[in-house]
Design an enzyme around this catalytic site. Structure first.
Site, PDB file in Angstrom:
ATOM      1  N   CYS A   1       2.741  -6.971   1.834  1.00 58.33           N
ATOM      2  CA  CYS A   1       1.990  -6.341   2.849  1.00 58.33           C
ATOM      3  C   CYS A   1       1.282  -7.518   3.663  1.00 58.33           C
ATOM      4  CB  CYS A   1       0.883  -5.549   1.998  1.00 58.33           C
ATOM      5  SG  CYS A   1      -0.398  -4.843   2.818  1.00 58.33           S
TER       6      CYS A   1
ATOM      7  N   CYS B   1       3.391  -6.128  10.088  1.00 56.96           N
ATOM      8  CA  CYS B   1       2.863  -5.099   9.070  1.00 56.96           C
ATOM      9  C   CYS B   1       4.534  -4.685   8.388  1.00 56.96           C
ATOM     10  CB  CYS B   1       2.471  -4.195   9.634  1.00 56.96           C
ATOM     11  SG  CYS B   1       2.195  -2.474   8.551  1.00 56.96           S
TER      12      CYS B   1
ATOM     13  N   TYR C   1      -4.231   0.516   4.327  1.00 50.53           N
ATOM     14  CA  TYR C   1      -5.219  -0.679   3.978  1.00 50.53           C
ATOM     15  C   TYR C   1      -5.569  -0.991   5.274  1.00 50.53           C
ATOM     16  CZ  TYR C   1      -3.894  -1.987  -0.898  1.00 50.53           C
ATOM     17  OH  TYR C   1      -3.486  -1.700  -2.202  1.00 50.53           O
ATOM     18  N   GLY C   2      -4.894  -0.880   6.524  1.00 55.29           N
ATOM     19  CA  GLY C   2      -5.269  -1.443   7.768  1.00 55.29           C
ATOM     20  C   GLY C   2      -6.566  -0.992   8.485  1.00 55.29           C
TER      21      GLY C   2
ATOM     22  N   SER D   1       0.946  -1.392  -0.149  1.00 56.63           N
ATOM     23  CA  SER D   1      -0.138   0.011   0.063  1.00 56.63           C
ATOM     24  C   SER D   1       0.886   1.174   0.060  1.00 56.63           C
ATOM     25  CB  SER D   1      -0.955   0.058   1.290  1.00 56.63           C
ATOM     26  OG  SER D   1      -0.047  -0.203   2.454  1.00 56.63           O
TER      27      SER D   1
HETATM   28  N1  DGL Z   1       2.227  -2.503   4.847  1.00 55.88           N
HETATM   29  C1  DGL Z   1       1.024  -3.122   5.164  1.00 55.88           C
HETATM   30  C2  DGL Z   1       1.140  -4.489   5.922  1.00 55.88           C
HETATM   31  O1  DGL Z   1       1.932  -4.796   5.913  1.00 55.88           O
HETATM   32  C3  DGL Z   1       0.018  -2.269   6.043  1.00 55.88           C
HETATM   33  C4  DGL Z   1      -0.063  -0.442   5.665  1.00 55.88           C
HETATM   34  C5  DGL Z   1      -1.478  -0.095   5.646  1.00 55.88           C
HETATM   35  O2  DGL Z   1      -2.365  -0.075   6.564  1.00 55.88           O
HETATM   36  O3  DGL Z   1      -1.768   0.299   4.374  1.00 55.88           O
HETATM   37  O4  DGL Z   1       0.159  -4.481   6.743  1.00 55.88           O
END
Ligand code: DGL
Length: 264
Positions: free
Chosen positions: A75, A189, A43-44, A12
């Site tokens: 991700c 994450c 995304y979270g 993301s």
């Molecule tokens: N980098 C994403 C993950 O590993 C999350 C970041 C987001 O909330 O977009 O979950």
């Protein structure tokens, strides 16, 4: 397959760079496209349906346009929600990034493991299954720390972090009544290893930080073993949303070997 067919690493935002760094170590010759869905970040805090639709749609279009040899969903949120769906619709190998509960369970001495992820990740049945399979005899304390995502993004843009913001985001885990013997922390994450120094300051040296990046790089190396790879142009980054978001990161991206930037 073309020798120049890239490995496409998708997140993301900037979190997937932590995976890219490990991929570079094991496959320095691999052509790479780094894809960031800045228009969809974060995304979270989104629903499962929203994340699944975005990720499947974007990866389908990216696969068609760039013809990658493999896609890595770098991700945890996207992988724990949509890995199965993406694998059903695309016919190339898809490597996901899921919380490193298995290595953490092997590492812990006290048996108490913390898991920091996004709100969407920590509630996924995928994580329930990993816990049941690898950590059923451990105490796993899950904590949603969505506020760390913008902090990691800001750090990579060279902005200074608001004092206390990181501590506040993880206080619920550090001060959890069951966390007294915590000795292992899963960074579930891909943004969070970018804040490893700051997290070490909060949790102290006796807590080991564990993430899945090395294992993912090994998996990608295994799946591409024996394939010819030739970089015919500089590796590049693509992103949804305003190109300015990407340009603000140009110095950081160049450090990761991503010398061209374009909007997707
Ligand atoms: N980098 C994403 C993950 O590993 C999350 C970041 C987001 O909330 O977009 O979950």
């Amino acid at each position: 397959m073309r020798d120049s067919a890239p490995i496409l690493i998708f997140d993301s935002g900037v979190g997937g760079l932590t995976i890219l760094a490990e991929v570079r170590k094991s496959l320095p010759q691999a052509p790479v496209i780094y894809a960031a869905d800045f228009a969809g970040l974060p995304y979270g805090t989104k629903s499962e349906a929203e994340v699944a639709a975005r990720v499947c749609g974007l990866l389908g279009r990216m696969a068609e346009r760039y013809q990658p040899r493999l896609i890595c969903i770098a991700c945890n949120t996207a992988s724990t929600i949509a890995l199965g769906m993406v694998r059903e619709v695309l016919e190339i190998p898809i490597v996901g990034t899921v919380p490193a509960i298995k290595p953490a369970a092997l590492t812990t001495s006290s048996g108490t493991i913390g898991l920091l992820g996004t709100g969407a990740t920590v509630r996924q049945p995928y994580v329930d299954r990993l816990e049941a399979e690898f950590a059923s005899d451990k105490r796993l304390i899950r904590h949603a720390a969505d506020a760390l995502v913008p902090l990691a993004e800001a750090k990579l843009r060279g902005e200074s972090l608001r004092a206390g913001a990181l501590t506040q985001a993880v206080a619920g885990l550090r001060d959890h009544p069951d966390a007294r013997n915590l000795d292992t922390l899963v960074l579930a994450c891909t943004h969070f290893p970018l804040l490893a120094d700051e997290l070490r300051e909060v949790f102290g040296a006796r807590v080991q930080l564990v993430d899945g990046a090395q294992g993912i790089a090994r998996r990608i190396a295994h799946l591409t073993q024996g394939q010819a790879m030739e970089r015919t142009q500089d590796d590049y980054a693509i992103a949804t949303g305003p190109i300015a978001s990407l340009e603000a990161l140009s110095a950081t991206l160049a450090r990761y070997g991503l010398k061209q930037l374009s909007r997707f």
